[in-house]
Design an enzyme around this catalytic site. Structure first.
Site, PDB file in Angstrom:
ATOM      1  N   ALA A 318     -17.761 -19.945 -55.018  1.00 48.56           N
ATOM      2  CA  ALA A 318     -17.395 -21.364 -55.076  1.00 48.56           C
ATOM      3  C   ALA A 318     -18.230 -22.216 -54.129  1.00 48.56           C
ATOM      4  O   ALA A 318     -18.752 -23.267 -54.518  1.00 48.56           O
ATOM      5  CB  ALA A 318     -15.905 -21.526 -54.774  1.00 48.56           C
ATOM      6  N   ASP A 319     -18.368 -21.803 -52.852  1.00 49.62           N
ATOM      7  CA  ASP A 319     -19.103 -22.655 -51.909  1.00 49.62           C
ATOM      8  C   ASP A 319     -20.596 -22.641 -52.197  1.00 49.62           C
ATOM      9  O   ASP A 319     -21.281 -23.650 -52.016  1.00 49.62           O
ATOM     10  CB  ASP A 319     -18.815 -22.276 -50.463  1.00 49.62           C
ATOM     11  CG  ASP A 319     -19.102 -20.829 -50.139  1.00 49.62           C
ATOM     12  OD1 ASP A 319     -19.314 -20.030 -51.059  1.00 49.62           O
ATOM     13  OD2 ASP A 319     -19.095 -20.483 -48.933  1.00 49.62           O
ATOM     14  N   CYS A 320     -21.127 -21.503 -52.662  1.00 44.91           N
ATOM     15  CA  CYS A 320     -22.541 -21.449 -53.034  1.00 44.91           C
ATOM     16  C   CYS A 320     -22.807 -22.343 -54.245  1.00 44.91           C
ATOM     17  O   CYS A 320     -23.861 -22.995 -54.332  1.00 44.91           O
ATOM     18  CB  CYS A 320     -22.950 -20.016 -53.339  1.00 44.91           C
ATOM     19  SG  CYS A 320     -22.712 -18.898 -51.940  1.00 44.91           S
ATOM     20  N   SER A 323     -22.680 -25.929 -52.867  1.00 46.07           N
ATOM     21  CA  SER A 323     -23.893 -26.217 -52.104  1.00 46.07           C
ATOM     22  C   SER A 323     -25.113 -26.273 -53.011  1.00 46.07           C
ATOM     23  O   SER A 323     -25.992 -27.130 -52.851  1.00 46.07           O
ATOM     24  CB  SER A 323     -24.083 -25.144 -51.019  1.00 46.07           C
ATOM     25  OG  SER A 323     -25.079 -25.509 -50.106  1.00 46.07           O
TER      26      SER A 323
END
Length: 602
Positions: A318-320, A323
């Site tokens: 999710a965060d990758c 980003s």
């Protein structure tokens, strides 16, 4: 990791590894290691994961390993506890473990190999042949224990020990064989989906052993050979020697950060070639399709997501994804990119789709998939050395990355799935506010620690406020002010901020700056990266003021930013770099990760 106190987990595995690599037992290193191990009670007192590896080599009895039954995969999916509901890293480690345990596989020459015989004598204070292995199923050196197995888990393990000795026959043996067949099929799917990299180094090594076992010990078998070819993906030569990484790299993660740093600094056009290379890597790293039979193998959808490392690895996060999407949109605005590349909006739509699919019921975002299990799963954590590994929790960092990406996307495409995006932003902001600590900080689960978590908490709230308007700003203003006051209270006299990895272990901001090995963190307790995180947080809070920030904080905030900037200027090296300092990354509370690019990115 190198800043941690010595552990039996690390000492036993490294001792055995060195002996297998040919290190003489009489060398100074081996003598000191052996003395340490024996002073703690010998290898009987190492942790369960280390014992598992010892059992595979023939250095520990399988009777001393708590049951990991393969037949648990045959439980119906509606059953309250099912291994498919575990956090994927936990699931993918215990998958090969259950296979190898259920087969009780051991190196077939362990009884005749003189080296194994010698190591047995070195690791234990009593004769290997007479050890009552079952007696040591629950034993673990107190120095290693971070998450002690709870009484309920020990009860379950004791019941399973009786099951293994007396009742795993007939129908249950048939179920075990069914479970073994599925486990082998599942591991083969994981190997193929990840190009034999696998999700992480632990299951990578175990899956390699399984491939050897499945091939009837034929070392020329294709699957085993493909595994061997990918082992080097995890080796990394750092400033202080070669190490095994906790992943096959952080390529996409670092690239997306670097592109955002260059874009937000307004200097992208000064480095067009670098930006073009980074852009191409972003494009080729986005996952183009969902995995085949993803539901059978408990995989979330993948299409549109970005991984932590490479497309070949294949597990989007999710965060990758957040980003990666931010970097993609920011670079698409740069003339050095848009002039030579066609920007396909479908890539952004696919990324938004998977981001929306990742949001948990609590409003937050977890890592690879939705939270499938329950909080009580943690009472079944058997690892001893890792905390919060059983389910995929929602985190402030993951949530903030999703919010900031969705908010930026909404600016560019305000009508694409508008209601869903705004609802996700509203729920995500509410989650971030709900987990703020009483002192105004957020706990960072993926880096060290409160300066990192607070950076994400504030940025996530600000992005949601900008997208949702004044009503949302009123809800978040107090939380942001508390965060700023927290950072102001932690600034050191030299203008910097700093925390050691112990902040993650202890879940509290450290009063001192010494690591266990009594080494200073950075300069007088201040590190360049944590100083940068704190400054970025306060710069965001100051620049985003829209009448709801307490004006009494303004002067203190500006003075604090100035002091931090002076510290960073002082620390910069003549070649433009900054010094390598303490470990900055963390996972599962107690494991350190070195992010060598952070000092230049932030």
């Amino acid at each position: 990791h190198i800043e941690c106190a010595s552990t039996m987990f690390g000492s036993v595995l490294n001792y055995v590894s060195l002996r297998l690599l040919g290190e003489d037992k009489e060398s100074k290193c081996m003598e000191e290691g052996r003395d340490f191990i024996r002073s703690k009670g010998g290898a009987l007192m190492t942790s369960s994961w280390a014992k598992f590896w010892l059992a595979l080599i023939g250095l520990y009895g399988w009777e001393g390993i708590n049951s990991i039954p393969a037949e648990m995969w045959m439980l119906p999916k509606w059953f309250p506890f099912h291994p498919g509901k575990l956090w994927c890293h936990c699931r993918m480690v215990y998958l090969p473990m259950c296979y190898l345990y259920s087969k009780r596989w051991v190196y077939d020459q362990s009884e005749s190999d003189p080296l194994i015989s010698n190591i047995r004598k070195e690791l234990y204070e009593q004769k290997f042949e007479i050890i009552d292995w079952d007696k040591y199923r629950h034993s673990c050196c107190p120095d290693d224990v971070y998450a002690p197995p709870r009484p309920f888990m020990k009860l379950v393990q004791n019941i399973l020990a009786v099951y293994e000795r007396k009742f795993c026959v007939g129908f249950f043996r048939w179920m075990r064989n069914k479970g073994l067949a599925f486990a082998a099929e599942y591991m083969e799917a994981e190997d193929i989906q990840t190009n034999y990299i696998d999700i992480g180094p632990v299951n990578k090594a175990l899956n390699t052993v399984v491939a050897f076992v499945e091939a009837n010990h034929d070392s020329s078998a294709e699957a085993f050979q493909r595994h061997l070819q990918r082992l080097d993906d995890y080796l990394w030569i750092a400033e202080d020697g070669m190490k095994m990484q906790g992943y096959n790299g952080s390529q996409l993660w670092d690239t997306s950060f670097m592109l955002q740093a260059v874009g937000e600094s307004g200097i992208a056009e000064e480095f067009p070639e670098m930006c073009q290379k980074g852009w191409k890597y972003l494009v080729k790293s986005q996952i183009p399709n969902d995995e085949e039979n993803n539901e059978r193998y408990y995989r979330h959808i993948s299409k549109g997501g970005w991984p932590f490392s490479t497309a070949a690895h294949g597990w989007p996060i999710a965060d990758c994804t957040g980003s990666g999407l931010k970097a993609f949109m920011l670079m698409a605005k740069q003339n050095c990119i848009s002039k030579y590349n066609e920007v396909d909006p479908k890539r952004m739509y696919d990324a938004v789709n998977i981001l929306l699919s990742y949001q948990n019921a609590d409003g937050g975002w977890a890592t690879y998939e939705l939270n499938r299990g329950f909080g009580w799963y943690e009472s079944l954590n058997p690892s001893e050395v890792f905390g919060d590994i059983m389910i995929d929790y929602s985190y402030v960092e993951l949530t903030a990355d999703a919010l900031t990406a969705l908010a930026e996307f909404h600016k560019v495409h305000p009508y694409h799935r508008k209601r869903e995006v705004l609802k996700a932003l509203r729920r995500g902001a509410s989650f971030i506010r709900s987990i703020q600590r009483f002192d105004g900080s957020w706990y960072g689960s993926w880096a060290v620690c409160f300066t990192y978590g607070t950076l994400y908490g504030v940025n996530g709230l600000i992005s949601a406020c900008e997208a949702l308007g004044e009503n949302e700003a009123k809800k978040s203003s107090l939380a942001i002010q508390k965060a700023v006051r927290f950072l102001l209270s932690k600034q050191n006299s030299n203008g910097g901020w700093g925390e050691s990895y112990l902040a993650c272990v202890n879940k509290s901001y450290p009063n001192g700056t010494k690591s266990v090995e009594n080494r200073d963190l950075g300069t007088d307790g201040s590190g360049v990266v944590q100083t940068s995180w704190a400054m970025l947080t306060m710069i965001s809070a100051d620049s985003a003021r829209v009448g709801w920030m307490d004006e009494t904080l303004t002067d203190d905030l500006i003075d604090s930013i100035g002091s931090g900037a002076a510290f960073l200027k002082q620390k910069q090296l003549p070649n433009g770099d900054w010094p390598v300092e303490a470990i900055l990354g963390v996972f599962n509370r107690s494991c350190g990760i070195t992010y060598s690019a952070y000092r230049n990115i932030f």
